[in-house]
Design a protein around this motif. Sequence first.
Motif, PDB file in Angstrom:
ATOM      1  N   ARG A 114       0.937  -1.131  -0.013  1.00  0.00           N
ATOM      2  CA  ARG A 114      -0.067   0.008   0.044  1.00  0.00           C
ATOM      3  C   ARG A 114       0.857   1.519   0.103  1.00  0.00           C
ATOM      4  O   ARG A 114       0.700   2.107  -0.884  1.00  0.00           O
ATOM      5  CB  ARG A 114      -0.819   0.046   1.429  1.00  0.00           C
ATOM      6  CG  ARG A 114      -2.166   0.923   1.183  1.00  0.00           C
ATOM      7  CD  ARG A 114      -2.842   1.110   0.169  1.00  0.00           C
ATOM      8  NE  ARG A 114      -3.660   0.060  -0.289  1.00  0.00           N
ATOM      9  CZ  ARG A 114      -4.959  -0.022  -0.018  1.00  0.00           C
ATOM     10  NH1 ARG A 114      -5.534   0.848   0.383  1.00  0.00           N
ATOM     11  NH2 ARG A 114      -5.540  -0.996  -0.554  1.00  0.00           N
ATOM     12  N   LEU A 143       2.600   1.741  -3.457  1.00  0.00           N
ATOM     13  CA  LEU A 143       1.465   2.197  -4.332  1.00  0.00           C
ATOM     14  C   LEU A 143       1.345   3.817  -4.092  1.00  0.00           C
ATOM     15  O   LEU A 143       1.075   4.580  -5.011  1.00  0.00           O
ATOM     16  CB  LEU A 143       0.142   1.522  -4.195  1.00  0.00           C
ATOM     17  CG  LEU A 143      -0.991   1.907  -5.071  1.00  0.00           C
ATOM     18  CD1 LEU A 143      -0.657   1.504  -6.620  1.00  0.00           C
ATOM     19  CD2 LEU A 143      -2.220   1.313  -4.646  1.00  0.00           C
ATOM     20  N   LEU A 144       1.327   4.290  -2.863  1.00  0.00           N
ATOM     21  CA  LEU A 144       0.992   5.662  -2.679  1.00  0.00           C
ATOM     22  C   LEU A 144       2.103   6.592  -3.008  1.00  0.00           C
ATOM     23  O   LEU A 144       2.225   7.667  -3.388  1.00  0.00           O
ATOM     24  CB  LEU A 144       0.581   5.874  -1.056  1.00  0.00           C
ATOM     25  CG  LEU A 144      -0.786   5.170  -0.742  1.00  0.00           C
ATOM     26  CD1 LEU A 144      -0.966   5.583   0.648  1.00  0.00           C
ATOM     27  CD2 LEU A 144      -1.891   5.800  -1.374  1.00  0.00           C
ATOM     28  N   VAL A 165       1.982   6.491  -6.835  1.00  0.00           N
ATOM     29  CA  VAL A 165       0.923   7.323  -7.444  1.00  0.00           C
ATOM     30  C   VAL A 165       1.024   8.881  -7.506  1.00  0.00           C
ATOM     31  O   VAL A 165       0.717   9.536  -8.318  1.00  0.00           O
ATOM     32  CB  VAL A 165      -0.238   7.156  -6.657  1.00  0.00           C
ATOM     33  CG1 VAL A 165      -0.686   7.804  -5.381  1.00  0.00           C
ATOM     34  CG2 VAL A 165      -1.493   7.432  -7.608  1.00  0.00           C
ATOM     35  N   ILE A 195      -4.275  10.481  -1.025  1.00  0.00           N
ATOM     36  CA  ILE A 195      -3.237  10.655  -1.737  1.00  0.00           C
ATOM     37  C   ILE A 195      -3.533   9.877  -3.262  1.00  0.00           C
ATOM     38  O   ILE A 195      -2.985  10.224  -3.999  1.00  0.00           O
ATOM     39  CB  ILE A 195      -2.307   9.624  -0.816  1.00  0.00           C
ATOM     40  CG1 ILE A 195      -1.888  10.345   0.299  1.00  0.00           C
ATOM     41  CG2 ILE A 195      -0.913   9.495  -1.748  1.00  0.00           C
ATOM     42  CD1 ILE A 195      -0.834   9.517   1.435  1.00  0.00           C
ATOM     43  N   PHE A 196      -4.115   8.698  -3.096  1.00  0.00           N
ATOM     44  CA  PHE A 196      -4.088   7.811  -4.620  1.00  0.00           C
ATOM     45  C   PHE A 196      -4.935   8.616  -5.322  1.00  0.00           C
ATOM     46  O   PHE A 196      -4.878   9.070  -6.561  1.00  0.00           O
ATOM     47  CB  PHE A 196      -4.817   6.498  -4.065  1.00  0.00           C
ATOM     48  CG  PHE A 196      -4.599   5.437  -5.438  1.00  0.00           C
ATOM     49  CD1 PHE A 196      -3.629   4.949  -5.881  1.00  0.00           C
ATOM     50  CD2 PHE A 196      -5.913   5.490  -6.028  1.00  0.00           C
ATOM     51  CE1 PHE A 196      -3.399   4.248  -7.022  1.00  0.00           C
ATOM     52  CE2 PHE A 196      -5.833   4.892  -7.171  1.00  0.00           C
ATOM     53  CZ  PHE A 196      -4.577   4.101  -7.665  1.00  0.00           C
ATOM     54  N   SER A 226      -4.265  12.102  -6.265  1.00  0.00           N
ATOM     55  CA  SER A 226      -3.325  12.209  -7.425  1.00  0.00           C
ATOM     56  C   SER A 226      -3.682  11.686  -8.611  1.00  0.00           C
ATOM     57  O   SER A 226      -3.363  12.547  -9.579  1.00  0.00           O
ATOM     58  CB  SER A 226      -2.144  11.241  -6.983  1.00  0.00           C
ATOM     59  OG  SER A 226      -1.548  11.754  -5.698  1.00  0.00           O
TER      60      SER A 226
END
Lengths: 296, 59
Positions: free
Chosen positions: A181, A184-185, A188, B19-20, B23
């Motif tokens: 996780r 991934l952050l 991204v 965040i995800f 973005s």
Amino acid sequence: MEGIGQVAEEFSFDKEKEIARSFSKRFQWEMMLIGVGQATIWLCLWPLVIYGYISLFVGSLIAIVCACFAYLPSHEAQHGNFSRGNPKRRWVDSFVSHYTLITLMFPHDLMRCTHMKHHAYTNNPEKDPDYDTASSKTIWGVIVATQAGITKYQSIAETYKDDKAFMKSFHKGLNVALMYRAILLVLVVMFPLEALLLWWLPSKVGVIYLSTFFSWYPHYQMDTGRYKDTKFWSHWMPRYLNHSMQLHFVHHLHPGIGHYDEPKAIEALKPFLIARKVPGAENIPDRVAHNPLIRM
Amino acid sequence: ENAISNHIANWNMVWFGLIFWGSVFNAIAINYELTLNPMLWYACGLLLGSIAKIRGTWL
């Protein structure tokens, strides 16, 4: 053992086990190749897309295919079908499983400990970790169930909180899940659309594919107990596209049989399965050849 | 004696939304040359994550 009733001596459990054991010895090199291969291809997609050698759309399609092939090699490893009981080869199980699951963002230890509970308590509403998907009424229900995220694993941990060995693996896996996780952050922020279309979306599609064909179709509306918890089923899709999961019932009877040995094992075990009244056993073709499991 | 894990268990969806999805929304906006404040897209992500946390699921 639950589900082992009285049958003729020629179909005894000992004889069934003896036949099954003869299909449980081969090193599953095909699975190793698929697992290591798809993860390597998936990793190569990142520089290929970032440097513009292939488009993000094409990269995403390839990543989705990789994700659909990612779980089964790990599944073989979870059952020790690479090491075959040899402690010196156990690292192969661990390596293949960890590596192939990168595409799905799944931790090996978490998958292994919950999968063992799935085998022990198949279709038990309280104890089967896969019951949420297996009991869904439609494929849409399966899709919704796969998006529950951490909530599902919190309830599994609550169920098995007194099982020390389980919780040890569970927490080990949880740490790897958090690492995925975090990666991934970070990705991204640097490569937003690549992270979305090369990793997040393929992993979601892969999990839905996995839950539909590995859990829902074989276990939906099935009972609990050996010979009763998984069925033989047929499908319009060629079996190589759904990983021959029509044969999943034999895996629940004898998990040591390697995936690519299942067709031959089923041919040999068919009389036993009919005698035991395995759901759908009478529809098993005498020869599981190239693609006889289609139902148009 | 880590017991960080409570924060992650309770707030991971909110952080993930911020965040995800923040973005991703921002990248899509840049791609389509939408001249809105980037903070707006991160706020959308935060909102999405907050709704998911309240409801306990993304769908």
